[in-house]
Design a protein around this motif. Structure first.
Motif, PDB file in Angstrom:
ATOM      1  N   CYS A 183      -7.078  -5.596  20.076  1.00 31.76           N
ATOM      2  CA  CYS A 183      -6.835  -4.497  19.142  1.00 31.76           C
ATOM      3  C   CYS A 183      -5.373  -4.338  18.711  1.00 31.76           C
ATOM      4  O   CYS A 183      -5.099  -4.003  17.559  1.00 31.76           O
ATOM      5  N   LEU A 184      -4.446  -4.549  19.622  1.00 31.31           N
ATOM      6  CA  LEU A 184      -3.042  -4.328  19.276  1.00 31.31           C
ATOM      7  C   LEU A 184      -2.557  -5.213  18.126  1.00 31.31           C
ATOM      8  O   LEU A 184      -1.905  -4.713  17.202  1.00 31.31           O
ATOM      9  N   PRO A 185      -2.834  -6.536  18.140  1.00 28.96           N
ATOM     10  CA  PRO A 185      -2.407  -7.355  16.996  1.00 28.96           C
ATOM     11  C   PRO A 185      -3.017  -6.886  15.682  1.00 28.96           C
ATOM     12  O   PRO A 185      -2.358  -6.883  14.648  1.00 28.96           O
ATOM     13  N   HIS A 186      -4.287  -6.480  15.740  1.00 23.82           N
ATOM     14  CA  HIS A 186      -4.972  -5.970  14.553  1.00 23.82           C
ATOM     15  C   HIS A 186      -4.248  -4.732  14.016  1.00 23.82           C
ATOM     16  O   HIS A 186      -3.973  -4.621  12.814  1.00 23.82           O
ATOM     17  N   LEU A 187      -3.899  -3.816  14.892  1.00 26.52           N
ATOM     18  CA  LEU A 187      -3.216  -2.590  14.488  1.00 26.52           C
ATOM     19  C   LEU A 187      -1.832  -2.878  13.932  1.00 26.52           C
ATOM     20  O   LEU A 187      -1.384  -2.243  12.968  1.00 26.52           O
ATOM     21  N   ILE A 188      -1.126  -3.849  14.505  1.00 20.37           N
ATOM     22  CA  ILE A 188       0.212  -4.211  14.040  1.00 20.37           C
ATOM     23  C   ILE A 188       0.162  -4.731  12.604  1.00 20.37           C
ATOM     24  O   ILE A 188       0.952  -4.329  11.742  1.00 20.37           O
ATOM     25  N   VAL A 189      -0.796  -5.627  12.332  1.00 22.28           N
ATOM     26  CA  VAL A 189      -0.922  -6.201  10.986  1.00 22.28           C
ATOM     27  C   VAL A 189      -1.250  -5.120   9.964  1.00 22.28           C
ATOM     28  O   VAL A 189      -0.662  -5.075   8.878  1.00 22.28           O
ATOM     29  N   ILE A 190      -2.188  -4.240  10.298  1.00 24.04           N
ATOM     30  CA  ILE A 190      -2.587  -3.178   9.370  1.00 24.04           C
ATOM     31  C   ILE A 190      -1.422  -2.236   9.086  1.00 24.04           C
ATOM     32  O   ILE A 190      -1.168  -1.872   7.932  1.00 24.04           O
ATOM     33  N   SER A 191      -0.687  -1.835  10.125  1.00 20.83           N
ATOM     34  CA  SER A 191       0.450  -0.934   9.945  1.00 20.83           C
ATOM     35  C   SER A 191       1.525  -1.585   9.086  1.00 20.83           C
ATOM     36  O   SER A 191       2.108  -0.954   8.197  1.00 20.83           O
ATOM     37  N   PHE A 192       1.769  -2.856   9.345  1.00 21.90           N
ATOM     38  CA  PHE A 192       2.774  -3.593   8.585  1.00 21.90           C
ATOM     39  C   PHE A 192       2.391  -3.661   7.115  1.00 21.90           C
ATOM     40  O   PHE A 192       3.210  -3.409   6.221  1.00 21.90           O
ATOM     41  N   LEU A 193       1.134  -3.991   6.850  1.00 20.64           N
ATOM     42  CA  LEU A 193       0.643  -4.096   5.477  1.00 20.64           C
ATOM     43  C   LEU A 193       0.703  -2.749   4.773  1.00 20.64           C
ATOM     44  O   LEU A 193       1.148  -2.657   3.615  1.00 20.64           O
ATOM     45  N   PHE A 194       0.291  -1.686   5.444  1.00 17.82           N
ATOM     46  CA  PHE A 194       0.247  -0.365   4.816  1.00 17.82           C
ATOM     47  C   PHE A 194       1.643   0.164   4.500  1.00 17.82           C
ATOM     48  O   PHE A 194       1.918   0.581   3.373  1.00 17.82           O
ATOM     49  N   PHE A 195       2.543   0.145   5.468  1.00 16.82           N
ATOM     50  CA  PHE A 195       3.855   0.759   5.277  1.00 16.82           C
ATOM     51  C   PHE A 195       4.720   0.005   4.275  1.00 16.82           C
ATOM     52  O   PHE A 195       5.430   0.617   3.475  1.00 16.82           O
ATOM     53  N   THR A 196       4.671  -1.323   4.287  1.00 18.07           N
ATOM     54  CA  THR A 196       5.483  -2.082   3.329  1.00 18.07           C
ATOM     55  C   THR A 196       4.971  -1.906   1.904  1.00 18.07           C
ATOM     56  O   THR A 196       5.766  -1.711   0.971  1.00 18.07           O
ATOM     57  N   SER A 197       3.653  -1.965   1.711  1.00 14.71           N
ATOM     58  CA  SER A 197       3.099  -1.802   0.360  1.00 14.71           C
ATOM     59  C   SER A 197       3.256  -0.365  -0.129  1.00 14.71           C
ATOM     60  O   SER A 197       3.576  -0.134  -1.303  1.00 14.71           O
ATOM     61  N   ALA A 198       3.069   0.610   0.762  1.00 11.96           N
ATOM     62  CA  ALA A 198       3.232   2.016   0.366  1.00 11.96           C
ATOM     63  C   ALA A 198       4.674   2.297  -0.037  1.00 11.96           C
ATOM     64  O   ALA A 198       4.933   2.976  -1.039  1.00 11.96           O
ATOM     65  N   PHE A 199       5.621   1.753   0.719  1.00  8.93           N
ATOM     66  CA  PHE A 199       7.036   1.953   0.386  1.00  8.93           C
ATOM     67  C   PHE A 199       7.364   1.354  -0.970  1.00  8.93           C
ATOM     68  O   PHE A 199       8.100   1.951  -1.768  1.00  8.93           O
ATOM     69  N   GLU A 200       6.802   0.174  -1.248  1.00  2.93           N
ATOM     70  CA  GLU A 200       7.070  -0.493  -2.525  1.00  2.93           C
ATOM     71  C   GLU A 200       6.484   0.286  -3.697  1.00  2.93           C
ATOM     72  O   GLU A 200       7.132   0.461  -4.739  1.00  2.93           O
ATOM     73  N   TYR A 201       5.260   0.803  -3.549  1.00  2.00           N
ATOM     74  CA  TYR A 201       4.584   1.456  -4.671  1.00  2.00           C
ATOM     75  C   TYR A 201       4.936   2.933  -4.810  1.00  2.00           C
ATOM     76  O   TYR A 201       4.661   3.528  -5.856  1.00  2.00           O
ATOM     77  N   LEU A 202       5.527   3.531  -3.777  1.00  7.81           N
ATOM     78  CA  LEU A 202       5.916   4.944  -3.862  1.00  7.81           C
ATOM     79  C   LEU A 202       7.342   5.132  -4.368  1.00  7.81           C
ATOM     80  O   LEU A 202       7.751   6.252  -4.650  1.00  7.81           O
TER      81      LEU A 202
END
Length: 255
Positions: A183-202
């Motif tokens: 679970c931890l690697p899965h959560l790391i990838v999702i968090s990384f994807l969400f925060f970087t894309s959200a920062f770019e589009y916001l």
């Protein structure tokens, strides 16, 4: 889990294939151009693969929740038919979503030149070229998209809260280690994807181009598809054994 990993690997391959090859061709030929139709196709395909990737990661979080928190119901809830239906619904709904997204972007009137300050046709950079007031529809759709992403992210976090609560109660240390390693690697990838894309589009669209923009685009468009195979494949003993044999055989031939 492996059924969804197959879908994830297809989407990751598609995601990097949309942006990287064209960028490499431009770099090798020392040109910086893309046709209008090529830009439309790039926007549609990138939105499609990135959105489907995020949706599959969300379903995988639910899969892990059922497997760990409700193991007796796993075969019933996550049976083959249910998995196929979930995957099919993702592919179909994301095709429609991407078509609307690309359509909203290219009905805009562009009067700010034809220079896109990015290595691919990225929607925030395209909106910088829009005439005043003509991009309100796409801005509204971007806000709606971010709300959808946030909803998925909250669902994933809630799933993992339940997962980690269950894992902590496990009497077996081996069971806890197995659950955390899944679970931890899965959560790391999702968090990384969400925060970087959200920062770019916001970010405000009026921000001037910078090296940071390029770095942010690489972080959410290239790095997660690169990390997923490493994280999920390197935990497989058979794959690690085959890779070590391949490397050993090549070194033997070279020597």
């Amino acid at each position: 889990m492996y059924f969804f990993l197959m879908n994830l690997s297809i989407l990751d391959l598609g995601c990097v294939s949309v942006t990287i090859p064209k960028s490499m061709v431009n770099s090798l030929m020392n040109i910086r151009s893309i046709s209008y139709s090529g830009c439309v196709a790039q926007v549609f395909l990138f939105v499609f693969f990135a959105s489907a990737d995020y949706a599959i990661l969300t379903i995988m979080a639910y899969d892990r929740y059922v497997a760990i928190c409700q193991p007796l119901y796993y075969e019933t809830v996550m049976n083959w038919r249910a998995c196929v239906k979930m995957a099919a619904s993702i592919w179909i709904s994301v095709i429609l979503y991407s078509a609307v997204h690309a359509g909203n972007t290219f009905v805009i009137s562009f009067c700010g030149g034809n220079m896109v300050d990015q290595f691919f046709c990225e929607i925030p950079q395209l909106l910088k070229l829009a005439c005043s007031g003509s991009d309100l529809g796409e801005l509204g759709f971007l806000i709606f998209s971010l709300f959808l992403c946030l909803s998925c992210f909250v669902f994933i976090i809630v799933s993992y809260v339940h997962i980690f609560t269950t894992v902590v109660r496990m009497p077996s240390e081996q069971g806890r280690h197995k659950a955390f390693s899944t679970c931890l690697p899965h959560l790391i990838v999702i968090s990384f994807l969400f925060f970087t894309s959200a920062f770019e589009y916001l970010k405000p669209i009026s921000n001037p181009p910078s090296v940071l923009n390029l770095l942010e685009a690489i972080l959410y468009s290239v790095l997660p598809p690169l990390m997923n195979p490493i994280i999920y494949s390197m935990r497989n003993k058979e794959l690690k054994g085959a890779l070590s044999k391949l490397i050993g055989w090549r070194l033997f031939i070279k020597n």
